[in-house]
Write an enzyme that holds these catalytic residues in place. Sequence first.
Site, PDB file in Angstrom:
ATOM      1  N   SER A  29     110.471  22.980 -45.815  1.00 40.40           N
ATOM      2  CA  SER A  29     109.132  23.457 -45.507  1.00 40.40           C
ATOM      3  C   SER A  29     108.955  23.589 -43.986  1.00 40.40           C
ATOM      4  O   SER A  29     109.621  24.406 -43.361  1.00 40.40           O
ATOM      5  CB  SER A  29     108.090  22.528 -46.139  1.00 40.40           C
ATOM      6  OG  SER A  29     106.821  23.122 -46.181  1.00 40.40           O
ATOM      7  N   ASP A  65     109.022  29.891 -55.135  1.00 41.95           N
ATOM      8  CA  ASP A  65     108.130  29.443 -54.063  1.00 41.95           C
ATOM      9  C   ASP A  65     107.453  30.639 -53.411  1.00 41.95           C
ATOM     10  O   ASP A  65     108.064  31.699 -53.247  1.00 41.95           O
ATOM     11  CB  ASP A  65     108.928  28.670 -53.010  1.00 41.95           C
ATOM     12  CG  ASP A  65     108.051  28.095 -51.903  1.00 41.95           C
ATOM     13  OD1 ASP A  65     106.896  27.737 -52.190  1.00 41.95           O
ATOM     14  OD2 ASP A  65     108.530  28.003 -50.760  1.00 41.95           O
ATOM     15  N   CYS A  70     106.820  29.446 -48.517  1.00 41.10           N
ATOM     16  CA  CYS A  70     107.980  29.738 -47.658  1.00 41.10           C
ATOM     17  C   CYS A  70     108.979  30.480 -48.532  1.00 41.10           C
ATOM     18  O   CYS A  70     110.061  29.973 -48.832  1.00 41.10           O
ATOM     19  CB  CYS A  70     108.571  28.471 -47.061  1.00 41.10           C
ATOM     20  SG  CYS A  70     107.497  27.595 -45.905  1.00 41.10           S
ATOM     21  N   HIS A 104     108.997  25.259 -54.435  1.00 33.68           N
ATOM     22  CA  HIS A 104     109.123  24.852 -53.033  1.00 33.68           C
ATOM     23  C   HIS A 104     110.041  23.653 -52.858  1.00 33.68           C
ATOM     24  O   HIS A 104     110.841  23.609 -51.923  1.00 33.68           O
ATOM     25  CB  HIS A 104     107.725  24.528 -52.506  1.00 33.68           C
ATOM     26  CG  HIS A 104     107.635  24.338 -51.027  1.00 33.68           C
ATOM     27  ND1 HIS A 104     107.919  25.345 -50.127  1.00 33.68           N
ATOM     28  CD2 HIS A 104     107.289  23.259 -50.279  1.00 33.68           C
ATOM     29  CE1 HIS A 104     107.750  24.890 -48.891  1.00 33.68           C
ATOM     30  NE2 HIS A 104     107.374  23.639 -48.958  1.00 33.68           N
ATOM     31  N   GLU A 105     109.917  22.676 -53.735  1.00 35.13           N
ATOM     32  CA  GLU A 105     110.755  21.478 -53.684  1.00 35.13           C
ATOM     33  C   GLU A 105     111.944  21.682 -54.623  1.00 35.13           C
ATOM     34  O   GLU A 105     111.937  21.235 -55.765  1.00 35.13           O
ATOM     35  CB  GLU A 105     109.949  20.248 -54.072  1.00 35.13           C
ATOM     36  CG  GLU A 105     108.754  19.982 -53.171  1.00 35.13           C
ATOM     37  CD  GLU A 105     107.892  18.816 -53.638  1.00 35.13           C
ATOM     38  OE1 GLU A 105     108.360  18.019 -54.485  1.00 35.13           O
ATOM     39  OE2 GLU A 105     106.752  18.688 -53.160  1.00 35.13           O
TER      40      GLU A 105
END
Length: 488
Positions: free
Chosen positions: A203, A399, A402, A456-457
């Site tokens: 991130s 995601d 980003c 995202h993760e």
Amino acid sequence: MSLRTRLISLACFLSFVSAGQVPKVNGVYGGVPTTTSVIPDAVAEPLVSGTPVAGKMRFIENSGVCETTPGVFQASGYADLTTSQSMWWWFFEARNNPSTAPFSIWLNGGPGSSSMIGLFQEHGPCRINTDEKTVSLNPFSWNNNVNMLYIDQPIGVGFSHGTLNVTGAKQAAEAVWNMLQIFFADPTFSKFAENEFAIWTESYGGHYGPAFASFFLSQNAAIEAGTIKGTILNLKTLGIGNGLTDPLSQYPEYMTDASSNPYRPTVSNSIIQKANNSFFESGGCKSQIQSCYETGSTSTCSKAQSFCNDNILSPLIGNDDVYDVRAGSNDPYPPDITGFLTNKTLMSLIGAEQTWQETSDQVYDNFAKTGDWMLNSAPDLETVINAGIRTVIYDGDADYICNYMGVEAMVNNLQTEFSSTYQQEAFQTYTVEGHSAGMFKNAGTFSYIRVFGAGHEVPAYNFTGLATGQAAAQFFTQAMAGEPMTST
């Protein structure tokens, strides 16, 4: 991912919403506060008494929390940078051959987000369960073959507490370097000082990773030249997941991702066109980012952050989750870890002195005031790659905040000794035990991988036929062994 809401009452009624790793300010993801919410030298009061000694460590060994594999050492506590600055860390020895295993730090983003996110939601020895109260042992933990150190940084983040004076990634790098000097000077951990060292982050780690790695290399060189004293960090690897590195390259791709991500459009064409106009118009987002790059002015960069996130990043997500476009804005996955980490019994067991919060609005505010968000970290990344540090850029294709399209644009614009080779390479399918898990390219010591079905993760997700975190564990293990990405 759920929106963990905390309203902070200020004189101007400014509101922050903790939303995963990127705060929502007055309804804008990554927005800029219109007034200050913290006095820069404000000190948070610890809940549990302790006597910080500058340059020393205070920690608890083998708490029995999270890592329950027999015989695997763990410790958690504080490195006291000063008598008024205590940086929280949690260390897990490698499950296999810890004395010779590489050593890696993990940093979550924000800015202002706790690295306990990575520990409990992504790739630590245990993972939070959906009941948000218990954890389960993680067979794909990154400490299987690597000594892992999770750090809440800068001061004020997560369990860390004390004087808040970091306002950008480069300052943060210096603070963590000092923390690591304290860590490796301690007799319990000095045996790891010469092991191969790595930085993994995500991130806002697109800023942190390049800044930290570049700074660490310069510090190592100064130690070797005899101009400063300290412990050399044997940096070999840098990994960045779904990172914000080069806003000028990445922001145009918000429009592309909103319209043509692999899953579904996030908003209507009219909203996308409006955002596109805001980017390219005279005095718009593009020109403001360019001015930030050219001047480095805090006011110019902060205004660029405010304008671009208000007119592009935030409106283009619509009602979807910024961390996973397949889900609605109130997506409860990954499960919230707040209740688990604020349990006073657990805090006592691990030696935590500060009430945990996912993201520090105070720290975020301090970064936003300087416009650090809009600075270009690509030059530092190029320096690191050209220094021969094995570098892995990875992202999940679901995601948004980003998104992989922006990350790939950033990678394509890098100017390194491997850039020409990289451009000539075709994407290959990345398989994990025969299961298609993504697309990748290798060029020299540089690798890029796009992971299918991940938000995202990345390590918090699975893909058809694979366990949660299995794909991430494979590319992490390969990189930490000094190898390029390879299908299995």
